[in-house]
Design a protein around this motif. Structure first.
Motif, PDB file in Angstrom:
ATOM      1  N   GLY A 115      38.495  53.104  47.796  1.00  0.00           N
ATOM      2  CA  GLY A 115      39.966  52.599  47.790  1.00  0.00           C
ATOM      3  C   GLY A 115      40.329  53.337  49.073  1.00  0.00           C
ATOM      4  O   GLY A 115      41.279  52.841  49.535  1.00  0.00           O
ATOM      5  N   THR A 116      39.973  54.505  49.416  1.00  0.00           N
ATOM      6  CA  THR A 116      40.391  55.507  50.641  1.00  0.00           C
ATOM      7  C   THR A 116      40.548  54.388  51.796  1.00  0.00           C
ATOM      8  O   THR A 116      41.179  54.265  52.497  1.00  0.00           O
ATOM      9  CB  THR A 116      39.876  56.696  50.664  1.00  0.00           C
ATOM     10  OG1 THR A 116      40.207  57.477  49.627  1.00  0.00           O
ATOM     11  CG2 THR A 116      40.319  57.335  52.064  1.00  0.00           C
ATOM     12  N   TYR A 142      49.433  58.185  44.881  1.00  0.00           N
ATOM     13  CA  TYR A 142      48.168  58.624  45.477  1.00  0.00           C
ATOM     14  C   TYR A 142      47.549  57.276  46.210  1.00  0.00           C
ATOM     15  O   TYR A 142      47.226  56.263  45.544  1.00  0.00           O
ATOM     16  CB  TYR A 142      46.995  59.305  44.738  1.00  0.00           C
ATOM     17  CG  TYR A 142      45.876  59.823  45.336  1.00  0.00           C
ATOM     18  CD1 TYR A 142      45.785  60.755  46.155  1.00  0.00           C
ATOM     19  CD2 TYR A 142      44.624  59.201  44.889  1.00  0.00           C
ATOM     20  CE1 TYR A 142      44.746  60.980  47.037  1.00  0.00           C
ATOM     21  CE2 TYR A 142      43.402  59.561  45.477  1.00  0.00           C
ATOM     22  CZ  TYR A 142      43.542  60.548  46.600  1.00  0.00           C
ATOM     23  OH  TYR A 142      42.354  60.852  47.033  1.00  0.00           O
ATOM     24  N   HIS A 143      46.989  57.273  47.328  1.00  0.00           N
ATOM     25  CA  HIS A 143      46.171  56.046  48.037  1.00  0.00           C
ATOM     26  C   HIS A 143      45.132  56.536  48.490  1.00  0.00           C
ATOM     27  O   HIS A 143      44.695  55.999  49.595  1.00  0.00           O
ATOM     28  CB  HIS A 143      47.254  55.336  49.055  1.00  0.00           C
ATOM     29  CG  HIS A 143      48.722  55.170  48.359  1.00  0.00           C
ATOM     30  ND1 HIS A 143      48.679  54.070  47.628  1.00  0.00           N
ATOM     31  CD2 HIS A 143      49.836  55.773  48.363  1.00  0.00           C
ATOM     32  CE1 HIS A 143      50.200  53.901  47.349  1.00  0.00           C
ATOM     33  NE2 HIS A 143      50.786  55.015  47.652  1.00  0.00           N
ATOM     34  N   ASN A 209      48.861  57.795  39.568  1.00  0.00           N
ATOM     35  CA  ASN A 209      48.172  59.170  39.941  1.00  0.00           C
ATOM     36  C   ASN A 209      49.326  60.101  39.851  1.00  0.00           C
ATOM     37  O   ASN A 209      49.261  61.353  40.509  1.00  0.00           O
ATOM     38  CB  ASN A 209      48.111  58.971  41.198  1.00  0.00           C
ATOM     39  CG  ASN A 209      46.784  58.234  41.585  1.00  0.00           C
ATOM     40  OD1 ASN A 209      45.400  58.712  41.289  1.00  0.00           O
ATOM     41  ND2 ASN A 209      46.842  56.813  41.815  1.00  0.00           N
ATOM     42  N   ASP A 237      49.324  48.516  46.584  1.00  0.00           N
ATOM     43  CA  ASP A 237      47.999  49.291  46.439  1.00  0.00           C
ATOM     44  C   ASP A 237      47.472  48.925  44.979  1.00  0.00           C
ATOM     45  O   ASP A 237      47.697  49.581  43.815  1.00  0.00           O
ATOM     46  CB  ASP A 237      47.935  50.656  46.529  1.00  0.00           C
ATOM     47  CG  ASP A 237      46.639  51.386  46.507  1.00  0.00           C
ATOM     48  OD1 ASP A 237      45.856  50.788  46.081  1.00  0.00           O
ATOM     49  OD2 ASP A 237      46.381  52.728  46.695  1.00  0.00           O
ATOM     50  N   VAL A 239      44.169  49.360  43.705  1.00  0.00           N
ATOM     51  CA  VAL A 239      42.944  50.092  43.567  1.00  0.00           C
ATOM     52  C   VAL A 239      42.944  50.255  42.152  1.00  0.00           C
ATOM     53  O   VAL A 239      41.670  50.160  41.393  1.00  0.00           O
ATOM     54  CB  VAL A 239      42.722  51.197  44.418  1.00  0.00           C
ATOM     55  CG1 VAL A 239      41.523  52.157  44.052  1.00  0.00           C
ATOM     56  CG2 VAL A 239      42.516  50.882  46.119  1.00  0.00           C
ATOM     57  N   MET A 240      43.932  50.901  41.541  1.00  0.00           N
ATOM     58  CA  MET A 240      43.748  51.112  40.163  1.00  0.00           C
ATOM     59  C   MET A 240      44.085  49.910  39.176  1.00  0.00           C
ATOM     60  O   MET A 240      43.548  49.630  38.145  1.00  0.00           O
ATOM     61  CB  MET A 240      44.596  52.256  39.622  1.00  0.00           C
ATOM     62  CG  MET A 240      44.552  52.934  38.517  1.00  0.00           C
ATOM     63  SD  MET A 240      45.646  54.410  38.052  1.00  0.00           S
ATOM     64  CE  MET A 240      44.592  55.602  38.815  1.00  0.00           C
ATOM     65  N   LYS A 265      37.742  50.394  42.488  1.00  0.00           N
ATOM     66  CA  LYS A 265      37.622  50.628  41.196  1.00  0.00           C
ATOM     67  C   LYS A 265      36.849  49.376  40.390  1.00  0.00           C
ATOM     68  O   LYS A 265      35.841  49.223  40.617  1.00  0.00           O
ATOM     69  CB  LYS A 265      38.850  51.154  40.622  1.00  0.00           C
ATOM     70  CG  LYS A 265      39.138  52.314  41.135  1.00  0.00           C
ATOM     71  CD  LYS A 265      40.223  53.243  40.247  1.00  0.00           C
ATOM     72  CE  LYS A 265      40.736  54.318  40.983  1.00  0.00           C
ATOM     73  NZ  LYS A 265      40.405  55.606  40.685  1.00  0.00           N
TER      74      LYS A 265
HETATM   75  N1  PLP Z   1      44.578  53.972  45.528  1.00  0.00           N
HETATM   76  C1  PLP Z   1      44.582  54.281  44.434  1.00  0.00           C
HETATM   77  C2  PLP Z   1      45.968  53.747  43.455  1.00  0.00           C
HETATM   78  C3  PLP Z   1      43.891  55.201  43.761  1.00  0.00           C
HETATM   79  O1  PLP Z   1      44.265  55.396  42.407  1.00  0.00           O
HETATM   80  C4  PLP Z   1      42.880  55.694  44.460  1.00  0.00           C
HETATM   81  C5  PLP Z   1      41.955  56.710  43.689  1.00  0.00           C
HETATM   82  O2  PLP Z   1      42.140  56.909  42.495  1.00  0.00           O
HETATM   83  C6  PLP Z   1      42.702  55.420  45.762  1.00  0.00           C
HETATM   84  C7  PLP Z   1      43.729  54.459  46.374  1.00  0.00           C
HETATM   85  C8  PLP Z   1      41.568  56.014  46.499  1.00  0.00           C
HETATM   86  O3  PLP Z   1      40.364  55.301  45.925  1.00  0.00           O
HETATM   87  P1  PLP Z   1      38.838  56.057  46.306  1.00  0.00           P
HETATM   88  O4  PLP Z   1      38.942  57.372  45.405  1.00  0.00           O
HETATM   89  O5  PLP Z   1      37.988  54.955  45.606  1.00  0.00           O
HETATM   90  O6  PLP Z   1      38.944  56.480  47.781  1.00  0.00           O
END
Ligand code: PLP
Length: 427
Positions: A115-116, A142-143, A209, A237, A239-240, A265
């Motif tokens: 995700g990062t 958090y991203h 987060n 974002d 990711v979650m 994820k």
């Molecule tokens: N974006 C969101 C909304 C997240 O919740 C997270 C991690 O929890 C990330 C980005 C970062 O993902 P990663 O931990 O796979 O790098």
């Protein structure tokens, strides 16, 4: 000494803090992190062979539950053909096609490994596409841990009381503006001031987060409108939330479409997969089509793609989400009832299969300030009482919890019985 305690001691000899991601260390809640040996369905088993009902689910990916036999079989079969080639493979197109067909506004998608990486690349893309430098994000969201985004971030960083990290250059940090989540007026003011300098706004469509804080009605729509008015790109974002709030994620749920969506994820089914994608004209600026550079040795790894593809196939089946959402509803309602009966100030938020619990007298929690005002010490005691009873919640008050399709009605009942006993000790 438990085996987890022994392993934690050994790990600290070689790995900073004994962990490869800070929140795993139980620093917020105290005690020794569980060392997990294996997992199946709704359960994880620690190094002492104790079973826990798992609401962490690897921080979100395991929506099918752990070690789903069909996902494991797809991974094993793919691994037999070779682990990595650094060349295109057919399965990348299969997963990309599926994601583009499902995620709103996704014309083209690029795979990365986390995700990062996805959010970091999305930020570069927004800056490169617009020719502007400023990024807007929201406090408590958090991203991932890239420099531009580790500015007053939540998740592990917040838990550890390090709102922004040493090592992030001040000169870079000044290009990231942090606003208040769910504050449309603040957003309008910021855009009135600097809208024409903003490359993009990145937002968690449900903030997961800072515990679990859904968007108030109109917040995401205002964001969309302001970005359109000022020529800034909206980066949602997911990711979650992606494939967790339903197949079409938060964008489907709230009816707002991003210019760039970031994923992670669930799309990897437990393997390291992230992705960013969106509008064709924007994505066509990425190398090799355009000048904006982004790359990865292991990106689109075939074994990870196989896990992701099988995972998405299984969750795309009609009727997959409804029971998962119903269990989440039942768990939250049951927790609120039991807390009320014990006279504990407590409330919950949930959307789809993602949830948060709050030790507070407030009836609702809609912003970062309210999250921070919750009783963290009470949460920590609750966490440990639940852990002792065999229920594994996220080891920090600022993290969302997750439900999987493997959690049964009995698991929910077991959790509620444990919570009733835990609440009794908190009064
Ligand atoms: N974006 C969101 C909304 C997240 O919740 C997270 C991690 O929890 C990330 C980005 C970062 O993902 P990663 O931990 O796979 O790098």
């Amino acid at each position: 000494m438990s085996r987890s305690e022994q392993l934690f001691q050994q790990a600290q000899g070689f790995i900073p803090g004994g962990v490869n991601s800070p929140v795993r260390a139980f620093k917020a809640v105290g005690g020794t992190p569980l060392f997990i040996e294996r997992a199946q369905g709704a359960y994880v088993y620690d190094a002492d062979a104790k079973r826990y009902i798992d609401y962490v689910l690897s921080w979100g990916p395991m929506i099918l539950g752990h070690a789903h036999p069909e996902v494991v079989a797809a991974v094993v079969e793919k691994a037999r053909q070779g682990l990595s080639f650094g060349a295109p493979t057919e399965i990348e197109t299969a997963l990309a096609g599926k994601i583009c067909a499902i995620v709103p506004g996704m014309d083209l998608v690029r795979f990365v490994n986390s995700g990062t990486e996805a959010t970091m690349s999305a930020i570069r893309l927004a800056r490169g596409f617009t020719g502007r430098d400023k990024i807007i994000k929201f406090e408590g969201c958090y991203h991932g841990h890239s420099d531009s985004l580790l500015i007053k971030a939540g998740s592990g960083a917040l838990t550890l009381g390090v709102p922004s990290s040493p090592g992030v250059p001040a000169a870079l940090a000044e290009h990231t503006i942090t606003l208040t989540y769910n504050d449309s007026e603040g957003l309008e003011r910021a855009f009135a001031d600097i809208g024409d300098q903003v490359a993009g706004v990145i937002v968690e469509p449900v903030a997961g987060n800072m515990n679990c804080v859904p968007p108030v009605p109109g917040f995401l729509q205002t964001l969309r409108q302001l970005c359109d008015d000022c020529g800034a790109l909206l980066i949602i974002d997911e990711v979650m939330t992606g494939f967790r709030l339903g197949l079409a994620g938060a964008q489907g749920h709230y009816g707002v479409t991003a210019d760039i969506t970031t994923l992670g994820k669930v799309i990897g089914g437990g393997m390291p997969v992230g992705a960013f994608g969106g509008r064709r004209d924007v994505m066509e600026q990425i190398a090799p089509l355009g000048p904006i550079y982004q790359a990865g040795t292991l990106s689109g790894n075939p074994v990870a793609m196989a896990a992701g593809l099988k995972n998405l196939e299984l969750i795309s089946r009609p009727g997959f989400y409804e029971p998962v959402f119903a269990r989440t509803d039942a768990l939250m309602q049951g927790l609120r009832e039991r807390a009320a009966a014990a006279g504990i100030g407590f409330t919950t938020n949930h959307v789809g299969s993602m949830f948060g619990v709050f030790f507070t007298d407030a009836a609702t929690v809609t912003n970062y300030e309210q999250v921070m005002a919750c009783d963290g010490e009470r949460f920590n005691r609750f966490f440990h009482a639940m852990l002792d009873a065999g229920v594994y919640l996220a080891p920090a008050a600022f993290e969302a919890g997750f439900m999987s399709a493997a959690h049964s009605g009995e698991d929910i009942q077991f959790t509620l019985d444990a919570a009733e006993r835990a609440f009794a000790t908190l009064a």
